[in-house]
Design an enzyme around this catalytic site. Structure first.
Site, short mmCIF file in Angstrom:
data_model
loop_
_atom_site.label_atom_id
_atom_site.label_comp_id
_atom_site.label_asym_id
_atom_site.label_seq_id
_atom_site.Cartn_x
_atom_site.Cartn_y
_atom_site.Cartn_z
N ASP A 115 -1.92 4.95 -5.92
CA ASP A 115 -2.21 4.22 -4.69
C ASP A 115 -2.38 2.73 -4.96
O ASP A 115 -3.42 2.27 -5.43
CB ASP A 115 -3.49 4.78 -4.05
CG ASP A 115 -3.83 4.09 -2.74
OD1 ASP A 115 -2.92 3.50 -2.12
OD2 ASP A 115 -5.00 4.14 -2.33
N ASP A 175 0.83 -1.20 0.00
CA ASP A 175 0.00 0.00 0.00
C ASP A 175 0.87 1.25 0.00
O ASP A 175 1.42 1.64 1.03
CB ASP A 175 -0.92 -0.01 1.21
CG ASP A 175 -1.96 1.10 1.17
OD1 ASP A 175 -2.00 1.82 0.16
OD2 ASP A 175 -2.71 1.24 2.15
#
Length: 564
Positions: free
Chosen positions: A417, A211
């Site tokens: 992201d 992440d």
């Protein structure tokens, strides 16, 4: 006349290659030419002293006119010599960086590290596949941020080994409102990619979602755990010595946004993270060994700080049936990459490559040994005080030839992201995109309003098995980065495979969602579905984001010929 005909132009070419242990010296090319009036006499002179430089005359000037306009045979000969030199240079320069260890893993040979210290780490990535249910229920949008901790709801983790910790009963903590290694996984049906990390002593295996939008790495933790999913591995159980006190500099860092400041009198460093999809994770900061496979094939053990997460709520809790936690890779000081860089182990560079096939995996790396800099498109990162995410500026978005709105602004913001399953547009851009997609509906492909997997899905006459079967009905998306007044722009082209997914009904669905329904809606988020088939690099040393198309099956390196 006879002497001129018998005269012969002779050339000596000397190519000196760099030493194998230090290719930075480069290659040296020396070319000498002289006119032969007496071949026998000059031949003997050459044999006695072949490198002796003849007198400097108009006939033997370096790169003289006669040399440049020599016979085709001479020119071909020189080309051949140059090619041989290139081949020889490749043979002495450490170009064969990858070696197979017999199990399919490719390690980077550490040819240039004299001290043996690793400079990069490689991770396999794996897709998270097979979760049942609607796709929309498993959509994740991370973009985590630290929020104020309600100390009435924390778990006291200070305990002697073998003694249970006590739970301090409390109400639910209030959350302040603000605007915003192989890799396995996949963006359907639950999205996200994960890698494998060994933590603790003895080392225990954990699967962590990669992440780039989250600051802190955390694993589900028995402190004890108040709300944890049944993941693939047993919960991490800290010892008292692992718990980080509140006076630690990293604790100060994660609590600096608290209105009350960090807790100087607390014995442990408590934190709470809220994600953009309104899920959350609460825990205590711990420090323990992690064991990483370096690019040179060695295993490196080091102490890093991470979250011992004992209370997960919302979507993030549902996603932990396949994984044990999150690998935080943002620009924050507490992220794994930043911690390794602060210890002078790597340069603070993060890269990931997700295969174009949704069912495939990919790879991720920490460090800059695998960055093919000459082949990447680079844009500048924006330094925004309110976020540690990787943000850049976009000046134009187009679907085919149709321009999409940027909320009436000249420039917008885009976040890269890897922790988000799908891509999110601003309200205006999303509305314009849906208008452009109205032309897609035809006899062969019609919108199926009964399919609620995602907001927009299309049905064909027969079940669809892959995006390639219907991509002819769709157009590519183009992002133009940089300010409008700049002469040169950097563009990213996203094909239909980068925003469409096939669901379990055999329909094709739009993998771009309205960001205003999930987060503040002011920022575009490029998630996993749009990052597939791209090597994406986050260079925190130079504040740059780069990308290039790739099949993502095997990493390359940035090595180049030393003399080019």
């Amino acid at each position: 006349m006879e002497d001129e005909e018998s005269s012969q132009l002779n050339k000596v070419v000397i190519i000196t290659l760099p030493p194998p242990h230090d290719p930075s010296f480069g290659k040296t090319v020396s070319i000498f030419s002289y006119t032969d009036h007496s071949s026998q006499q000059d031949s003997s002179q050459i044999q006695e002293n072949p490198l002796q430089e003849p007198p400097f005359t108009h006939q033997n000037q370096f790169f003289s006119r006669r040399f440049l306009l020599g016979s085709p045979k001479s020119a071909l000969g020189l080309v051949g010599i140059f090619l041989i030199a290139v081949i020889l240079c490749f043979s002495t320069y450490p170009r064969s960086l990858f070696q197979d260890n017999g199990s399919g893993d490719h390690r980077l040979r550490d040819e240039n590290n004299d001290d043996g210290k690793p400079s990069s780490f490689m991770f396999d990535l794996f897709p998270k596949l097979g979760l049942p249910g609607k796709l929309g229920n498993d959509v994740e949008l991370k973009l985590g941020r630290f929020v104020e901790v309600n100390y009435d709801n924390v778990v006291s983790t200070f305990f002697d080994d073998g003694v249970n910790a006590s739970k301090i009963k409390a109400a639910v903590s209030a959350v302040e409102s603000t605007a915003i290694l192989p890799v396995e996984g996949g963006t359907y049906p639950d999205g996200l990619y994960y890698t494998k990390i060994f933590v603790g002593s003895p080392a225990r295996l954990y699967f962590l979602d990669i992440d780039t939008g989250s600051d802190l790495t955390w694993v589900q933790c028995d402190a004890p755990c108040t709300s944890c999913a049944k993941g693939p591995h047993p919960l991490y159980k800290p010892k008292q010595a692992n718990i980080i006190p509140s006076k630690d500099s990293l604790c100060t860092e994660i609590q600096k946004t608290h209105r009350s400041g960090y807790c100087e009198t607390c014995q442990q460093c408590d934190y709470e993270i809220e994600y953009a999809d309104h899920s959350s994770s609460m825990g205590v900061l711990a420090r323990d060994d992690i064991h990483l496979m370096a690019a040179n094939g060695s295993v490196v053990n080091m102490k890093v700080a991470f979250g011992c997460a004992y209370d997960q709520q919302g979507v993030v809790l549902n996603s932990l049936t396949k994984t044990d936690g999150i690998l935080g890779l943002s620009r924050a000081k507490v992220s794994l990459s930043s911690q390794l860089a602060s210890q002078k182990i790597i340069n603070n560079v993060v890269g990931h490559c997700l295969t174009p096939d949704a069912a495939g995996g990919g790879y991720m790396f920490l460090g800059d040994d695998f960055v093919p800099r000459r082949h990447l498109e680079w844009v500048s990162m924006l330094n925004i005080p309110t976020t540690n995410s990787y943000v850049t500026e976009v000046s134009k978005i187009s679907y085919g030839n149709n321009k999409l709105s940027l909320n009436g602004l000249d420039n917008g913001h885009v976040i890269f992201d890897s922790g988000s399953s799908f891509t999110y547009f601003t309200k205006h851009a999303y509305t314009d995109l849906l208008t452009s997609l109205q032309s897609v509906s035809a006899d062969d492909l019609i919108q199926d309003e009964s399919d609620t997997t995602l907001p927009i899905c299309w049905r064909a006459k027969t079940p669809i098995r892959s995006v390639s079967e219907v991509k002819r009905y769709f157009k590519p998306l183009t992002f133009q980065f940089g300010r409008k007044w700049l002469i040169s722009f950097v563009k990213m082209r996203i094909p239909p495979e980068g925003y469409l997914v096939v669901n379990n009904k055999g329909n094709i669905c739009l993998g771009i969602l309205d960001g205003s329904e999930v987060h503040d809606g002011a920022t575009i988020v490029l998630g996993d579905v749009s990052l597939r088939g791209q090597l994406v690099v986050y260079d925190n040393v130079n504040n740059l984001i780069g990308w290039m198309q790739s099949d993502c099956f095997k990493p390359g390196t940035s090595t180049t010929l030393p003399f080019l």
